[in-house]
Design a protein around this motif. Structure first.
Motif, PDB file in Angstrom:
ATOM      1  N   ALA A 196      20.799  32.884  21.027  1.00 32.35           N
ATOM      2  CA  ALA A 196      21.266  34.170  21.568  1.00 32.35           C
ATOM      3  C   ALA A 196      22.782  34.176  21.460  1.00 32.35           C
ATOM      4  N   ILE A 197      23.332  35.285  21.011  1.00 30.93           N
ATOM      5  CA  ILE A 197      24.771  35.362  20.762  1.00 30.93           C
ATOM      6  C   ILE A 197      25.420  36.336  21.743  1.00 30.93           C
ATOM      7  N   TYR A 198      26.430  35.857  22.447  1.00 36.87           N
ATOM      8  CA  TYR A 198      27.185  36.668  23.400  1.00 36.87           C
ATOM      9  C   TYR A 198      28.621  36.782  22.883  1.00 36.87           C
ATOM     10  N   HIS A 199      29.000  37.996  22.538  1.00 34.20           N
ATOM     11  CA  HIS A 199      30.307  38.211  21.904  1.00 34.20           C
ATOM     12  C   HIS A 199      31.230  38.989  22.832  1.00 34.20           C
ATOM     13  N   LEU A 200      32.367  38.391  23.145  1.00 35.12           N
ATOM     14  CA  LEU A 200      33.384  39.064  23.941  1.00 35.12           C
ATOM     15  C   LEU A 200      34.504  39.489  22.992  1.00 35.12           C
ATOM     16  N   PRO A 201      34.622  40.807  22.706  1.00 36.68           N
ATOM     17  CA  PRO A 201      35.594  41.273  21.700  1.00 36.68           C
ATOM     18  C   PRO A 201      37.036  41.154  22.159  1.00 36.68           C
ATOM     19  N   SER A 202      37.939  41.289  21.220  1.00 35.55           N
ATOM     20  CA  SER A 202      39.362  41.066  21.497  1.00 35.55           C
ATOM     21  C   SER A 202      39.930  42.066  22.493  1.00 35.55           C
ATOM     22  N   ASN A 203      39.437  43.319  22.491  1.00 33.89           N
ATOM     23  CA  ASN A 203      39.984  44.298  23.439  1.00 33.89           C
ATOM     24  C   ASN A 203      39.621  43.938  24.874  1.00 33.89           C
ATOM     25  N   VAL A 204      38.408  43.394  25.085  1.00 39.06           N
ATOM     26  CA  VAL A 204      38.013  42.966  26.429  1.00 39.06           C
ATOM     27  C   VAL A 204      38.812  41.736  26.835  1.00 39.06           C
ATOM     28  N   PHE A 205      39.023  40.810  25.893  1.00 37.78           N
ATOM     29  CA  PHE A 205      39.814  39.618  26.204  1.00 37.78           C
ATOM     30  C   PHE A 205      41.246  40.003  26.553  1.00 37.78           C
ATOM     31  N   SER A 206      41.788  40.990  25.866  1.00 35.62           N
ATOM     32  CA  SER A 206      43.137  41.453  26.158  1.00 35.62           C
ATOM     33  C   SER A 206      43.232  42.000  27.577  1.00 35.62           C
ATOM     34  N   PHE A 207      42.219  42.771  27.978  1.00 34.23           N
ATOM     35  CA  PHE A 207      42.186  43.312  29.339  1.00 34.23           C
ATOM     36  C   PHE A 207      42.049  42.191  30.364  1.00 34.23           C
ATOM     37  N   VAL A 208      41.137  41.267  30.092  1.00 30.21           N
ATOM     38  CA  VAL A 208      40.921  40.142  31.004  1.00 30.21           C
ATOM     39  C   VAL A 208      42.195  39.326  31.166  1.00 30.21           C
ATOM     40  N   SER A 209      42.926  39.117  30.076  1.00 27.39           N
ATOM     41  CA  SER A 209      44.173  38.350  30.141  1.00 27.39           C
ATOM     42  C   SER A 209      45.181  39.032  31.056  1.00 27.39           C
ATOM     43  N   SER A 210      45.279  40.353  30.945  1.00 29.08           N
ATOM     44  CA  SER A 210      46.199  41.096  31.804  1.00 29.08           C
ATOM     45  C   SER A 210      45.804  40.961  33.273  1.00 29.08           C
ATOM     46  N   VAL A 211      44.506  41.020  33.528  1.00 31.16           N
ATOM     47  CA  VAL A 211      44.011  40.912  34.908  1.00 31.16           C
ATOM     48  C   VAL A 211      44.302  39.528  35.474  1.00 31.16           C
ATOM     49  N   MET A 212      44.010  38.491  34.693  1.00 27.95           N
ATOM     50  CA  MET A 212      44.144  37.119  35.191  1.00 27.95           C
ATOM     51  C   MET A 212      45.602  36.699  35.391  1.00 27.95           C
ATOM     52  N   ASN A 213      46.521  37.368  34.741  1.00 27.93           N
ATOM     53  CA  ASN A 213      47.926  36.983  34.849  1.00 27.93           C
ATOM     54  C   ASN A 213      48.701  37.816  35.862  1.00 27.93           C
ATOM     55  N   SER A 214      47.970  38.557  36.683  1.00 26.07           N
ATOM     56  CA  SER A 214      48.571  39.279  37.808  1.00 26.07           C
ATOM     57  C   SER A 214      47.797  38.915  39.067  1.00 26.07           C
ATOM     58  N   PRO A 215      48.423  38.249  40.033  1.00 28.48           N
ATOM     59  CA  PRO A 215      47.709  37.843  41.252  1.00 28.48           C
ATOM     60  C   PRO A 215      47.006  39.009  41.946  1.00 28.48           C
ATOM     61  N   GLN A 216      47.666  40.176  41.996  1.00 34.72           N
ATOM     62  CA  GLN A 216      47.058  41.314  42.674  1.00 34.72           C
ATOM     63  C   GLN A 216      45.886  41.870  41.878  1.00 34.72           C
TER      64      GLN A 216
END
Length: 468
Positions: free
Chosen positions: A265-285
């Motif tokens: 089974a293949i689970y693909h997290l695309p670059s646009n979602v990773f970009s959003f996640v990165s922004s979220v994780m790098n802001s404490p709030q």
């Protein structure tokens, strides 16, 4: 690149690595090459016969333990690592691996075929699922392409695949291979995994058959495991400069067991979602806001009766929707308490990076919502919020915008609430698809702008319902 932490594997000292990143498009081969380079502390192309032989000794030291034997049934079934008919599994396995090394370093066979993984020359040896996961089952050739007993793979790729499980990630009870277009991510994470495995071997944990040989963080749900990795990579690796915010990650959930194998089974997290996640994780709030949102959407039906936290055991509707590329704007608000779950800045970030909305349209939606909020506040017409929220069709929604315009005019405003261009860009874009996203965005903004007056009504409703 950060230097590797120096540690000893069975007496073999790791060196500062020199990674070539000369990998293939096959995730198993890539993972195996990276694992070998981590063990040897040098580029795969620069590994000598002795280097590879020492890596084999390390591999077999792990594979021959009870914890690893259990896992290898799902990766290399009936292989020399686990075949019960072999009295000397370690000796047979070592002979197989050393023969591969010999063909990699000093080829003796005539290579007149093409490797199906890397495209380089290969001999006419067919490898089945015993050596190559999902490749075929030897005599049962009618179940596989071209009615062949297996596939043509060069010794280099076969050797690499034997090492791939070392940097697998266990989730959902099965081994998972992590892949990315940027192999530096896999390399860095592979170093962390192998360091952990070395520590577990030293502690004697691998000699307990109830334990897992694979690296595991006890995730029962592969989707949550993938996002756990994305949160880690997006916060740590982006900050360290190992990867950018525009990476993609794939998790291959593998079942190669002989009895009723489910395949992959293949689970693909695309670059646009990773970009959003990165922004979220790098802001404490933002990170706090995001985890608050996730906590609302874990499936209680899938919760398992054990001591693990729900975020490791149960599906999350937000994660599922992000992987399926469906909108989650509906989740950014709580209609019962009439509050917004995420701040507008984070909502904008999601709209731009995940839904690909341009800034002008986002600004128009925000402006429209702010104008409606001002109208509601001045007219003291809080019922308008409920009417917008409960709009079930685009016609009902557009009518509520029209009625808001009428209220605006009755207030004696000299300028229109929104002009024609804004109306057509925001409310009726294209073929009307996506109008629910516009409605939900407007509601999120209304809840945020009118929080002081809506919160009181919500508290009164809750008190009234509790008394009943």
């Amino acid at each position: 690149m950060n230097p590797m932490l120096k540690s000893s594997f069975g007496g073999y000292q790791q060196q500062s690595p020199e990674h070539s990143f000369n990998t293939t498009e096959d995730p198993f081969v890539t993972a195996g090459i990276i694992a070998i380079e981590i063990l040897c502390g040098k580029s795969f192309e620069k590994c000598s016969n002795e280097d590879l032989a020492k890596a084999v000794d390390i591999l077999l030291e792990w594979y021959m333990t009870p914890a690893w034997t259990k896992e290898l049934y799902s990766i290399f079934p009936n292989s020399k690592y686990v075949n019960a008919s072999l009295k000397d599994k370690k000796g047979a396995s070592k002979s197989f691996l050393l023969n591969l090394i010999s063909e990699v370093v000093t080829p003796s066979k005539k290579f007149d075929k093409i490797c199906q993984f890397c495209g380089k020359p290969s001999d006419d040896t067919f490898y089945a699922k015993t050596e190559i996961p999902l490749a075929g089952s030897s005599l049962f050739s009618n179940f596989f392409p071209s009615f062949q007993d297996g596939i043509n793979v060069c010794p280099r790729c076969v050797l690499a695949i034997q090492f791939a499980p070392l940097i697998c990630y266990k989730a959902g009870g099965k081994p998972c291979l992590i892949s990315s277009g940027n192999s530096k991510i896999i390399y860095e994470y592979g170093k962390e995994i192998i360091t952990t495995l070395k520590s577990r071997l030293t502690s004697g944990e691998f000699f307990d058959k109830e334990k897992s040989g694979l690296f595991s963080e006890d995730f029962k749900n592969p989707e949550n495991a993938l996002f756990n990795l994305a949160y880690k990579f997006g916060s740590k690796y982006v900050i360290e400069g190992i990867c950018s915010k525009d990476e993609s990650i794939v998790l291959y959930h593998l079942d190669n067991y002989n009895q009723n194998p489910r395949g992959i089974a293949i689970y693909h997290l695309p670059s646009n979602v990773f970009s959003f996640v990165s922004s979220v994780m790098n802001s404490p709030q933002y990170k706090k806001n995001w985890y608050t949102l996730l906590s609302r959407y874990y499936s209680l039906k899938n919760q398992q009766k054990d001591s693990l936290p729900i975020w490791k055991t149960s599906k999350n509707r937000i994660h599922t929707s992000l992987l399926a590329n469906t909108s989650i704007i509906w989740a950014f608000k709580d209609d019962q308490s009439k509050t917004s779950i995420l701040p507008w800045d984070l909502v904008e970030e999601y709209c731009k990076k995940v839904r690909f909305m341009n800034q002008q349209r986002i600004n128009d939606i925000k402006f429209c919502a702010d104008q409606i909020a001002e109208t509601i506040r001045l007219k003291n017409n809080k019922k308008r919020v409920n009417a917008i929220v409960s709009s079930k069709t685009s016609e009902e929604f557009r009518n509520q915008i029209r009625l808001s315009m009428v209220d605006w005019q009755k207030l004696g405003k000299t300028e229109p609430m929104i002009d024609f261009d804004q109306f057509t860009r925001v409310i009726i874009p294209g073929d009307y698809r996506g109008w629910t996203e516009v409605r939900d965005l407007i509601v999120v903004r209304l809840y945020e702008q009118l929080h002081d007056i809506l919160a009181k009504d919500s508290e009164q409703e809750i008190e009234s319902n509790s008394e009943e």
